[in-house]
Design a protein around this motif. Structure first.
Motif, PDB file in Angstrom:
ATOM      1  N   ALA A  99       0.828  -1.202   0.000  1.00 19.94           N
ATOM      2  CA  ALA A  99       0.000   0.000   0.000  1.00 19.94           C
ATOM      3  C   ALA A  99       0.867   1.258   0.000  1.00 19.94           C
ATOM      4  O   ALA A  99       0.604   2.214  -0.735  1.00 19.94           O
ATOM      5  CB  ALA A  99      -0.929  -0.006   1.213  1.00 19.94           C
ATOM      6  N   HIS A 151       2.735   1.768  -3.352  1.00 17.38           N
ATOM      7  CA  HIS A 151       1.839   2.392  -4.328  1.00 17.38           C
ATOM      8  C   HIS A 151       1.635   3.872  -4.016  1.00 17.38           C
ATOM      9  O   HIS A 151       1.696   4.722  -4.916  1.00 17.38           O
ATOM     10  CB  HIS A 151       0.487   1.673  -4.331  1.00 17.38           C
ATOM     11  N   ALA A 152       1.419   4.190  -2.751  1.00 18.05           N
ATOM     12  CA  ALA A 152       1.105   5.563  -2.360  1.00 18.05           C
ATOM     13  C   ALA A 152       2.226   6.537  -2.691  1.00 18.05           C
ATOM     14  O   ALA A 152       1.972   7.685  -3.061  1.00 18.05           O
ATOM     15  CB  ALA A 152       0.778   5.622  -0.872  1.00 18.05           C
ATOM     16  N   ARG A 179      -1.635  -1.691  -6.539  1.00 21.68           N
ATOM     17  CA  ARG A 179      -2.610  -0.738  -5.990  1.00 21.68           C
ATOM     18  C   ARG A 179      -3.747  -1.472  -5.288  1.00 21.68           C
ATOM     19  O   ARG A 179      -4.203  -1.053  -4.219  1.00 21.68           O
ATOM     20  CB  ARG A 179      -3.166   0.125  -7.122  1.00 21.68           C
ATOM     21  N   ILE A 218      -3.909  -2.624  -1.476  1.00 21.76           N
ATOM     22  CA  ILE A 218      -4.153  -1.652  -0.417  1.00 21.76           C
ATOM     23  C   ILE A 218      -5.332  -2.060   0.459  1.00 21.76           C
ATOM     24  O   ILE A 218      -5.415  -1.678   1.629  1.00 21.76           O
ATOM     25  CB  ILE A 218      -4.390  -0.253  -1.046  1.00 21.76           C
ATOM     26  N   GLY A 270      -3.995   0.752   4.597  1.00 19.01           N
ATOM     27  CA  GLY A 270      -4.847   1.498   3.671  1.00 19.01           C
ATOM     28  C   GLY A 270      -5.112   2.911   4.149  1.00 19.01           C
ATOM     29  O   GLY A 270      -5.055   3.867   3.367  1.00 19.01           O
ATOM     30  N   ALA A 304      -1.841   4.845   3.696  1.00 16.45           N
ATOM     31  CA  ALA A 304      -1.535   5.055   2.283  1.00 16.45           C
ATOM     32  C   ALA A 304      -2.423   6.134   1.680  1.00 16.45           C
ATOM     33  O   ALA A 304      -1.957   6.997   0.920  1.00 16.45           O
ATOM     34  CB  ALA A 304      -1.684   3.741   1.519  1.00 16.45           C
ATOM     35  N   HIS A 305      -3.705   6.104   1.998  1.00 18.42           N
ATOM     36  CA  HIS A 305      -4.611   7.142   1.496  1.00 18.42           C
ATOM     37  C   HIS A 305      -4.231   8.515   2.057  1.00 18.42           C
ATOM     38  O   HIS A 305      -4.328   9.532   1.350  1.00 18.42           O
ATOM     39  CB  HIS A 305      -6.055   6.800   1.853  1.00 18.42           C
TER      40      HIS A 305
END
Length: 232
Positions: free
Chosen positions: A159, A162-163, A184, A187, A194, A197-198
């Motif tokens: 996660a 990707h972030a 992705r 995540i 998650g 990461a967001h």
């Protein structure tokens, strides 16, 4: 916390380290990712827990890792749960260099001094044991290839990778497009990973710098701006 296990910030940094150039990919977003990775590691250690979109300290006892304990103490001093996006978006000057120096002390990387344009001093970092980086990468590859839900540590690492935009570094070109998409998707397998990461992506999109409104409707100052990139 024992040192037999690498922490998620360490693994994220090793993933980002380019074996050819000795530099880190996505340096500015990586600083944010390292701050987020600390939150995930503290959550896995039972020191903090998500409270909606906020982070709450549930056990202030030190982990034994100085860098993580510094973050834990800062969270404790807040006195109340802090929004993940505000924590990650706060100043993190030197965090990447702190972890690079730590990896050097642990013997996982070594510093290579040089010069830019024959004048400016530079420091690059080469992995001393490429098997470690290969093992980390293999865990991500396996999760992507098999579709089997990964363990929480691997899911959180995916996660965060990707972030911070490491997808194109790990799986470049058109041939890597499907792998980046599956990276992705990982995540969703770890709630804390998650959430963090967001928050990292929200900070990059400017959400961490948006004024908060008080109960009276007056804009309040944000708790921190975009993290500065640590020079190396």
């Amino acid at each position: 916390m024992g040192r037999s296990r690498r922490t998620i910030p360490e693994e994220l940094l090793l993933l980002a380290l380019d074996p050819t150039t000795g530099t880190t990919a996505q340096p500015q977003s990586l600083d944010l990712g390292l701050a987020g990775a600390q939150l995930v590691e503290l959550a896995l250690a039972g020191r903090i827990a998500p409270d909606g979109d906020r982070i709450a300290v549930v056990m202030p006892r030190p982990t034994g890792d100085p860098t993580l304990d510094s973050a834990l103490e800062l969270l404790r001093r807040r006195g109340s749960p802090v929004r993940a996006v505000h924590w990650i978006g706060g100043p993190r000057l030197g965090l990447r260099q702190t972890y690079l120096s730590h990896l050097e002390r642990c013997g996982m990387v070594h510093a290579v001094e040089g010069q830019m344009c024959g004048v400016l001093p530079t420091t690059r970092y080469q992995a001393t044991d490429t098997a470690i980086s290969r093992e980390i990468r293999a865990r991500l590859d396996s999760a992507i290839r098999t579709g089997v839900p990964p363990d929480p540590r691997t899911a959180a690492l995916a996660a965060l990778a990707h972030a911070v935009g490491l997808g194109k570094h790990l799986y470049p070109g058109n041939e890597g497009r499907s792998s980046r998409s599956r990276l992705r998707d990982l995540i969703r397998h770890d709630p804390m990973g998650g959430l963090v990461a967001h928050a990292v992506m929200d900070v990059q999109n400017g959400a961490g710098a948006q004024p908060r409104r008080s109960a009276q409707g007056v804009p309040a100052q944000p708790r921190g701006g975009m993290a500065r990139a640590a020079a190396h």
